[in-house]
Design an enzyme around this catalytic site. Structure first.
Site, PDB file in Angstrom:
ATOM      1  N   ASN A  11       0.866  -1.186   0.000  1.00  0.00           N
ATOM      2  CA  ASN A  11       0.000   0.000   0.000  1.00  0.00           C
ATOM      3  C   ASN A  11       0.897   1.228   0.000  1.00  0.00           C
ATOM      4  OD1 ASN A  11      -1.805   2.043   0.373  1.00  0.00           O
ATOM      5  ND2 ASN A  11      -2.443   1.439   2.438  1.00  0.00           N
ATOM      6  N   TRP A  12       1.004   1.833  -1.176  1.00  0.00           N
ATOM      7  CA  TRP A  12       1.918   2.983  -1.300  1.00  0.00           C
ATOM      8  C   TRP A  12       1.343   4.254  -0.688  1.00  0.00           C
ATOM      9  CZ3 TRP A  12       3.447   2.305  -7.177  1.00  0.00           C
ATOM     10  CH2 TRP A  12       4.323   1.208  -7.285  1.00  0.00           C
ATOM     11  N   LYS A  13       0.042   4.244  -0.374  1.00  0.00           N
ATOM     12  CA  LYS A  13      -0.602   5.461   0.146  1.00  0.00           C
ATOM     13  C   LYS A  13      -0.347   6.608  -0.847  1.00  0.00           C
ATOM     14  CE  LYS A  13      -0.268   3.401   4.654  1.00  0.00           C
ATOM     15  NZ  LYS A  13      -0.211   3.553   6.116  1.00  0.00           N
ATOM     16  N   HIS A  98      -9.604   1.509   4.722  1.00  0.00           N
ATOM     17  CA  HIS A  98      -8.333   1.729   5.428  1.00  0.00           C
ATOM     18  C   HIS A  98      -8.567   2.709   6.581  1.00  0.00           C
ATOM     19  CE1 HIS A  98      -4.242   2.873   6.332  1.00  0.00           C
ATOM     20  NE2 HIS A  98      -3.874   1.755   5.731  1.00  0.00           N
ATOM     21  N   GLU A 100      -6.885   5.096   7.643  1.00  0.00           N
ATOM     22  CA  GLU A 100      -6.643   6.505   7.315  1.00  0.00           C
ATOM     23  C   GLU A 100      -7.878   7.107   6.660  1.00  0.00           C
ATOM     24  OE1 GLU A 100      -2.971   5.825   5.239  1.00  0.00           O
ATOM     25  OE2 GLU A 100      -2.028   5.313   7.154  1.00  0.00           O
ATOM     26  N   GLU A 170      -5.633  -4.472  10.588  1.00  0.00           N
ATOM     27  CA  GLU A 170      -4.630  -3.421  10.764  1.00  0.00           C
ATOM     28  C   GLU A 170      -4.951  -2.635  12.028  1.00  0.00           C
ATOM     29  OE1 GLU A 170      -2.532  -2.501   6.760  1.00  0.00           O
ATOM     30  OE2 GLU A 170      -4.107  -1.034   7.110  1.00  0.00           O
ATOM     31  N   GLY A 176       2.207   2.866  10.790  1.00  0.00           N
ATOM     32  CA  GLY A 176       3.121   3.989  10.650  1.00  0.00           C
ATOM     33  C   GLY A 176       3.801   4.386  11.945  1.00  0.00           C
ATOM     34  N   SER A 215       3.250  -1.637  10.476  1.00  0.00           N
ATOM     35  CA  SER A 215       4.695  -1.617  10.757  1.00  0.00           C
ATOM     36  C   SER A 215       5.378  -2.936  10.432  1.00  0.00           C
ATOM     37  CB  SER A 215       4.969  -1.199  12.209  1.00  0.00           C
ATOM     38  OG  SER A 215       4.529   0.133  12.432  1.00  0.00           O
ATOM     39  N   GLY A 236       2.778  -0.847   4.419  1.00  0.00           N
ATOM     40  CA  GLY A 236       2.802   0.565   4.057  1.00  0.00           C
ATOM     41  C   GLY A 236       4.216   1.032   3.757  1.00  0.00           C
ATOM     42  N   GLY A 237       4.828   1.709   4.703  1.00  0.00           N
ATOM     43  CA  GLY A 237       6.126   2.355   4.486  1.00  0.00           C
ATOM     44  C   GLY A 237       7.188   1.476   3.859  1.00  0.00           C
TER      45      GLY A 237
HETATM   46  P1  13P Z   1       2.886   0.813   7.744  1.00  0.00           P
HETATM   47  O1  13P Z   1       3.401  -0.495   7.210  1.00  0.00           O
HETATM   48  O2  13P Z   1       3.601   2.012   7.225  1.00  0.00           O
HETATM   49  O3  13P Z   1       2.751   0.788   9.239  1.00  0.00           O
HETATM   50  O4  13P Z   1       1.386   0.966   7.164  1.00  0.00           O
HETATM   51  C1  13P Z   1       0.518  -0.111   7.279  1.00  0.00           C
HETATM   52  C2  13P Z   1      -0.682   0.177   6.462  1.00  0.00           C
HETATM   53  O5  13P Z   1      -1.434   1.079   6.742  1.00  0.00           O
HETATM   54  C3  13P Z   1      -0.907  -0.660   5.261  1.00  0.00           C
HETATM   55  O6  13P Z   1      -2.164  -0.422   4.738  1.00  0.00           O
END
Ligand code: 13P
Length: 253
Positions: A11-13, A98, A100, A170, A176, A215, A236-237
């Site tokens: 997930n590149w956001k 998600h 967010e 999640e 994050g 994470s 994510g990251g």
């Molecule tokens: P991180 O891996 O950056 O914690 O993000 C997780 C996420 O929100 C994947 O959708």
């Protein structure tokens, strides 16, 4: 032992321009070539890079999902994108719900109850995210939160279609933050979610993929994801770098 194929999704956001997405899509396939028979690999770029990513991946057996979608096929919904529009681009799925989007953009369970069936109707795989906040966990409300989300968001999916959904557990406090859930915490929540699906259909509960997100990094992936019952990761990251993401794909095996 289960027959479920694990999933590892990036997930590149709100990251990566089109050239950056294309460079990733060219770099990734050789890095994961040895895993693709055992792990389903997904990349979830921002809307603007979806077409570039599907094109740059070419014949590679790597799937592409959007990060959101609207539940109507078309209409006066300024700024929104529908499931058929995504399918037309060659996109295979969509992340929905998600945290967010729930927290920052007021995504509701009512909307998700419409988005999940709309994705399925368009032939997309919905990757439905659920998870509790730190306050909810500390108040002992983790299971009540997961129950509310899973029941509400899947209410209009036919029992026979449930196995086509992917659920991502999640926990909001792990996203994050660098603070991943332990494998015990992830397994406990995922088993609870699977039991919620079993209330609807035992067969679906056996078949549905439920992954962990929050994470996940190359350094902790094998540890966090190793238990039976965790069907992979939503990253994510650490998914922004093809080498890091490939290392996590290998850990999802
Ligand atoms: P991180 O891996 O950056 O914690 O993000 C997780 C996420 O929100 C994947 O959708």
């Amino acid at each position: 032992m289960t027959n479920r194929t694990p999933i590892c999704a990036a997930n590149w956001k709100m990251h990566k321009t089109r050239p950056e997405a294309a460079a990733f899509a060219v770099a990734l396939p050789p890095l994961v070539a040895g895993e693709l028979e055992r792990v389903e690999v997904w990349v979830c770029p921002p809307f603007t890079a979806l077409a570039t990513t599907t094109e740059a991946l070419g014949e590679a057996a790597i799937r592409v999902a959007a990060q959101n979608m609207h539940f109507e096929d078309s209409g006066a919904f300024t700024g929104e994108v529908s499931a058929p529009m995504l399918a037309e681009l060659g996109v295979d799925g969509a992340i929905v719900g998600h945290s967010e989007r729930r927290q920052l953009f007021a995504e509701t369970d009512e909307a998700l109850a419409r988005k999940v069936p709309a994705a399925l109707a368009a032939g997309l795989v919905p990757i439905l995210c659920v998870g509790e906040t730190l306050e909810q966990r500390e108040a002992g409300d983790t299971e009540a939160t997961l129950r509310r989300q899973v029941e509400a968001d899947l209410v209009d999916v036919a029992d026979d279609d449930l196995e086509r959904v992917v659920i991502a557990y999640e926990p909001v406090w792990a996203i994050g933050t660098g603070r991943n859930a332990t494998s015990e915490q992830a397994v406990e929540a995922i088993e609870f979610i699977r039991a919620l699906v079993a209330v609807r259909s035992d067969a679906a509960a056996e078949a549905i993929r439920i992954v962990y997100g929050g994470s996940v990094k190359p350094g902790n992936a094998a540890d966090v994801l190793s238990p039976n019952g965790i069907d992979g990761a939503l990253v994510g990251g650490a998914s922004l770098d093809p080498n890091d993401f490939a290392a996590i794909v290998a850990a999802c095996r």
